[in-house]
Design a protein around this motif. Structure first.
Motif, PDB file in Angstrom:
ATOM      1  N   THR A 158       0.994  -1.353  -0.332  1.00 22.22           N
ATOM      2  CA  THR A 158      -0.188  -0.036  -0.120  1.00 22.22           C
ATOM      3  C   THR A 158       0.679   1.518   0.183  1.00 22.22           C
ATOM      4  O   THR A 158       0.796   2.050  -0.710  1.00 22.22           O
ATOM      5  CB  THR A 158      -0.798  -0.056   1.026  1.00 22.22           C
ATOM      6  OG1 THR A 158      -1.783  -1.139   1.375  1.00 22.22           O
ATOM      7  CG2 THR A 158      -1.922   0.949   1.362  1.00 22.22           C
ATOM      8  N   TYR A 183      -8.085   3.436   2.823  1.00 28.58           N
ATOM      9  CA  TYR A 183      -9.065   3.218   1.516  1.00 28.58           C
ATOM     10  C   TYR A 183      -9.076   1.550   1.080  1.00 28.58           C
ATOM     11  O   TYR A 183      -9.849   0.464   1.544  1.00 28.58           O
ATOM     12  CB  TYR A 183      -9.217   3.828   0.006  1.00 28.58           C
ATOM     13  CG  TYR A 183     -10.111   3.252  -0.473  1.00 28.58           C
ATOM     14  CD1 TYR A 183     -10.821   3.142  -0.696  1.00 28.58           C
ATOM     15  CD2 TYR A 183      -9.149   2.939  -1.479  1.00 28.58           C
ATOM     16  CE1 TYR A 183     -12.180   1.914  -2.044  1.00 28.58           C
ATOM     17  CE2 TYR A 183     -10.082   1.816  -2.788  1.00 28.58           C
ATOM     18  CZ  TYR A 183     -11.054   1.853  -3.015  1.00 28.58           C
ATOM     19  OH  TYR A 183     -11.675   1.297  -3.957  1.00 28.58           O
ATOM     20  N   GLU A 184      -7.092   1.139   1.411  1.00 23.25           N
ATOM     21  CA  GLU A 184      -6.606   0.244   0.720  1.00 23.25           C
ATOM     22  C   GLU A 184      -7.112  -0.711   2.076  1.00 23.25           C
ATOM     23  O   GLU A 184      -7.157  -2.071   1.055  1.00 23.25           O
ATOM     24  CB  GLU A 184      -5.218   0.382   0.093  1.00 23.25           C
ATOM     25  CG  GLU A 184      -4.896   0.645  -1.226  1.00 23.25           C
ATOM     26  CD  GLU A 184      -3.984  -0.151  -1.577  1.00 23.25           C
ATOM     27  OE1 GLU A 184      -3.277  -0.784  -1.045  1.00 23.25           O
ATOM     28  OE2 GLU A 184      -4.305   0.491  -2.984  1.00 23.25           O
ATOM     29  N   GLY A 187     -11.181  -1.796   1.875  1.00 26.16           N
ATOM     30  CA  GLY A 187     -11.279  -2.331   0.913  1.00 26.16           C
ATOM     31  C   GLY A 187     -10.366  -3.648   1.543  1.00 26.16           C
ATOM     32  O   GLY A 187     -11.500  -4.665   0.500  1.00 26.16           O
ATOM     33  N   GLY A 188      -9.779  -4.365   1.614  1.00 23.59           N
ATOM     34  CA  GLY A 188      -9.157  -5.434   1.363  1.00 23.59           C
ATOM     35  C   GLY A 188      -9.727  -6.186   2.205  1.00 23.59           C
ATOM     36  O   GLY A 188     -10.369  -7.329   2.248  1.00 23.59           O
ATOM     37  N   ALA A 227     -10.094  -7.301  -4.958  1.00 20.79           N
ATOM     38  CA  ALA A 227      -9.564  -6.707  -4.021  1.00 20.79           C
ATOM     39  C   ALA A 227      -8.712  -5.268  -4.731  1.00 20.79           C
ATOM     40  O   ALA A 227      -9.281  -4.221  -5.013  1.00 20.79           O
ATOM     41  CB  ALA A 227      -8.901  -6.904  -3.178  1.00 20.79           C
ATOM     42  N   GLU A 228      -7.689  -6.027  -5.957  1.00 21.62           N
ATOM     43  CA  GLU A 228      -7.712  -5.067  -7.237  1.00 21.62           C
ATOM     44  C   GLU A 228      -8.075  -4.132  -8.302  1.00 21.62           C
ATOM     45  O   GLU A 228      -8.256  -2.936  -8.722  1.00 21.62           O
ATOM     46  CB  GLU A 228      -6.331  -5.806  -7.414  1.00 21.62           C
ATOM     47  CG  GLU A 228      -5.104  -6.516  -6.782  1.00 21.62           C
ATOM     48  CD  GLU A 228      -4.778  -5.318  -6.506  1.00 21.62           C
ATOM     49  OE1 GLU A 228      -4.065  -4.574  -7.002  1.00 21.62           O
ATOM     50  OE2 GLU A 228      -4.054  -5.113  -5.217  1.00 21.62           O
ATOM     51  N   HIS A 231      -9.190  -0.839  -6.546  1.00 21.34           N
ATOM     52  CA  HIS A 231      -7.950  -0.711  -6.045  1.00 21.34           C
ATOM     53  C   HIS A 231      -7.572  -0.719  -4.677  1.00 21.34           C
ATOM     54  O   HIS A 231      -7.062   0.416  -3.992  1.00 21.34           O
ATOM     55  CB  HIS A 231      -7.929   0.657  -6.772  1.00 21.34           C
ATOM     56  CG  HIS A 231      -8.290   0.392  -8.071  1.00 21.34           C
ATOM     57  ND1 HIS A 231      -7.093   0.663  -8.977  1.00 21.34           N
ATOM     58  CD2 HIS A 231      -9.230   1.184  -9.146  1.00 21.34           C
ATOM     59  CE1 HIS A 231      -7.840   0.745 -10.400  1.00 21.34           C
ATOM     60  NE2 HIS A 231      -8.983   1.622 -10.148  1.00 21.34           N
ATOM     61  N   SER A 232      -8.735  -2.081  -3.925  1.00 15.03           N
ATOM     62  CA  SER A 232      -7.817  -2.244  -2.948  1.00 15.03           C
ATOM     63  C   SER A 232      -6.469  -2.844  -2.640  1.00 15.03           C
ATOM     64  O   SER A 232      -5.867  -3.495  -3.643  1.00 15.03           O
ATOM     65  CB  SER A 232      -8.950  -2.463  -1.771  1.00 15.03           C
ATOM     66  OG  SER A 232      -9.257  -3.682  -2.209  1.00 15.03           O
ATOM     67  N   SER A 233      -6.576  -3.399  -1.117  1.00 14.12           N
ATOM     68  CA  SER A 233      -5.373  -4.623  -1.173  1.00 14.12           C
ATOM     69  C   SER A 233      -5.528  -6.015  -1.208  1.00 14.12           C
ATOM     70  O   SER A 233      -5.956  -6.557  -0.536  1.00 14.12           O
ATOM     71  CB  SER A 233      -4.550  -3.827   0.648  1.00 14.12           C
ATOM     72  OG  SER A 233      -4.312  -4.896   0.754  1.00 14.12           O
TER      73      SER A 233
END
Length: 545
Positions: A158, A183-184, A187-188, A227-228, A231-233
């Protein structure tokens, strides 16, 4: 990428691993050494995997498998040190290396130097944990190292994404670096929970173990890609999915659990062998890349060794100062905290378990060639060369010395051994009491259609079977409590038991060869004995671990 060459590397890695294990050598070091030597073979083509392949294909199953076996209770008990290492130490290492590299390396701007710091900040706990299990590190130390390895990849990647976006001028979902970090992470976590929940719901309606196993195999890749996509982890999504699935593994059918255990053990071994061989094979080509960029090779590698020293020193400083400071701040509970915490020997082992791995190489390879304005990314070749030096250097220096450190230091925790023994006794007593209650309840309410005499004989057979299993477990643990004696006695017990099982297996096969037994009957009998031997090996492995 040459698929044939990749397969040849895998085959060679298997052969080298077999040789290293036979001679009781450290497999990662031997693979890196062989790979480095092989990279200088004249005509050796370059094996270069895209960073997306390493992060999206190689990394998810390794992280998912480790998360499956990681207890949520251990995570809760050790959450503070895991966060200090997996988040705090990653951030500290990234910024210390960033500012140091900006001062030392002329080719690096401050932003590019911070990208380098993010690249070299995550540790790879694979080799440290495997050595620690073999040499008897306390479970809490292993839990901290494993939890750190699961968490620091997400933190570092990240930070890497934020740093690259800032230097290259590319856009991210959230402009604020701090908000984007959260957010990453958020979200992940959400994607991991959602994907694992979907798989659990689907599997609950399936009654086919191979299909359930295949669905579990697909999950880490699906969680990472989902997740990608937002645009999260992806790394954190895989880890969280593994936590959820591992916590609910007891709800899965027994055949599925057995299949998955073998599947992930095999896949882990295959990927780890390839990863370390791949790291070694990059040596010559990293040197060529630096020379092609017109940079003095010896200067760049000197920068790499300087950064390597900083990376190695930051970790013990952080471990001892951070843990010591935390204990002094909570003075009213110092005694209980000291009993619950690590002693200085265990901290020394944790501080030296800072080997870097494939994530560092993949992140370095993911540095873009050009910025959004079309200019060359500042110091890209230097970043990749320094990352290689740090990854291989920590593996060689720390990886080669940590077994000796564990052997020389008395890191065993007597309280933990005593607690493990008490827990085992408690588990067996709970199981025995449950068996007695179940048999009593069945005896009190026999089926209406059952023949009384036959039903009594059935109950007696079940009772004998349960007592026989209890006697086997008691025989395996019937020693005086000394760790050395326990290990020696269990090894002797396992040796004799294997000899008996092998004699049975040989006799059954000979009877088949003489035409006395059918193949179908032979396979059924061998399968039951395989399960028995696997259960015995698993109990011995738990005791050694």
């Amino acid at each position: 990428m040459n698929g044939t060459l990749v397969l040849l590397v895998v085959i060679a890695a298997i052969a080298v691993t077999s040789l290293a294990k036979r001679r009781d050598l450290q497999v990662p070091l031997v693979l890196v050494a062989f790979g480095s030597a092989a990279s200088f073979i004249p005509g050796m083509p370059r094996i270069e995997l895209a960073p997306e392949v390493i992060l999206g294909v190689v990394l998810p199953p390794l992280l998912y498998s480790a998360a499956l076996d990681f207890s949520l209770a251990s995570l809760r008990r050790n959450i503070a040190p895991i966060l200090r290492l997996g988040v705090g130490l990653v951030l500290v290492t990234a910024f210390v290396v960033g500012f140091f590299s900006n001062w030392l390396v002329p080719e690096l701007t401050l932003g590019a130097a911070l990208v380098l710091g993010a690249v070299v900040s995550p540790t790879d706990a694979v080799s440290a944990v495997s050595v620690g299990r073999k040499l008897g590190l306390p479970k809490r130390v292993l839990a901290i190292l494993t939890g750190e390895g699961l968490l620091n990849d997400a933190t570092a990647l990240t930070l890497f994404t934020v740093g690259v976006a800032a230097v290259a001028g590319t856009r991210v979902v959230v402009e604020s670096p701090v908000l984007f970090f959260f957010y990453e992470v958020g979200g992940g976590i959400v994607v991991g929970v959602v994907m694992a929940t979907i798989v659990r719901v689907v599997r609950a309606r399936m009654y086919d173990s191979p299909l359930e196993t295949v669905l579990g195999l697909v999950l880490p890749f699906a969680a990472y890609l989902a997740a990608e996509e937002i645009h999260s982890s992806g790394v954190l999504a895989v880890v969280v999915a593994g936590f959820v699935m591992g916590h609910h593994a007891t709800n899965v059918s027994i055949p599925t659990r057995i299949q998955e255990r073998s599947l992930w053990a095999t896949l882990d071994l295959l990927l780890e062998m390839f990863v370390f061989a791949y790291m070694g094979l990059q040596l010559k080509f990293v040197i060529d890349d630096v020379a092609d960029d017109g940079l003095p090779v010896h200067h760049v590698f000197a920068y790499g060794f300087a950064v390597l020293v900083v990376v190695i020193l930051v970790r013990p400083l952080w471990v001892f100062l951070n843990w010591g400071g935390a204990r002094m701040r909570f003075d009213p509970r110092r005694r209980s905290a000291a009993r619950a915490g690590l002693n200085w020997r265990q901290k020394l082992v944790v501080s030296w378990a800072g080997m870097r791995g494939v994530v560092t190489l993949a992140a370095a390879g993911g540095v873009p060639v050009l910025t959004a304005a079309g200019d060359p990314f500042p110091g890209r070749g230097v970043i990749q060369a320094i990352a290689f030096v740090v990854a291989v250097g920590t593996l060689v220096i720390q990886g080669s010395t940590i077994p000796m450190m564990i052997r020389r230091l008395d890191v065993a925790d007597p309280a933990e051994l005593e607690r493990a023994h008490k827990q085992t006794v408690l588990a067996r007593r709970i199981a025995a009491d449950a068996a007695d209650r179940a048999l009593a309840e069945v005896a009190a309410h026999p089926p209406a259609s059952a023949d009384p005499d036959q039903f009594v004989r059935v109950l007696n057979r079940v009772r004998v079977s349960i007592r026989a299993q209890a006697q086997v477990e008691a025989a395996e643990g019937d020693v005086d409590g000394s760790t050395i004696v326990i290990n020696r006695a269990s090894a002797q017990f396992d040796t004799v038991r294997r000899q008996v099982l092998q004699a049975q297996r040989s006799a059954l096969i000979a009877a088949r060869d003489d035409g006395l037994l059918d193949d179908e009957v032979l396979r059924t009998e061998l399968e039951s004995r395989d399960i028995e031997e696997a259960a015995a090996e698993q109990r011995v492995r738990r005791r050694w671990g």
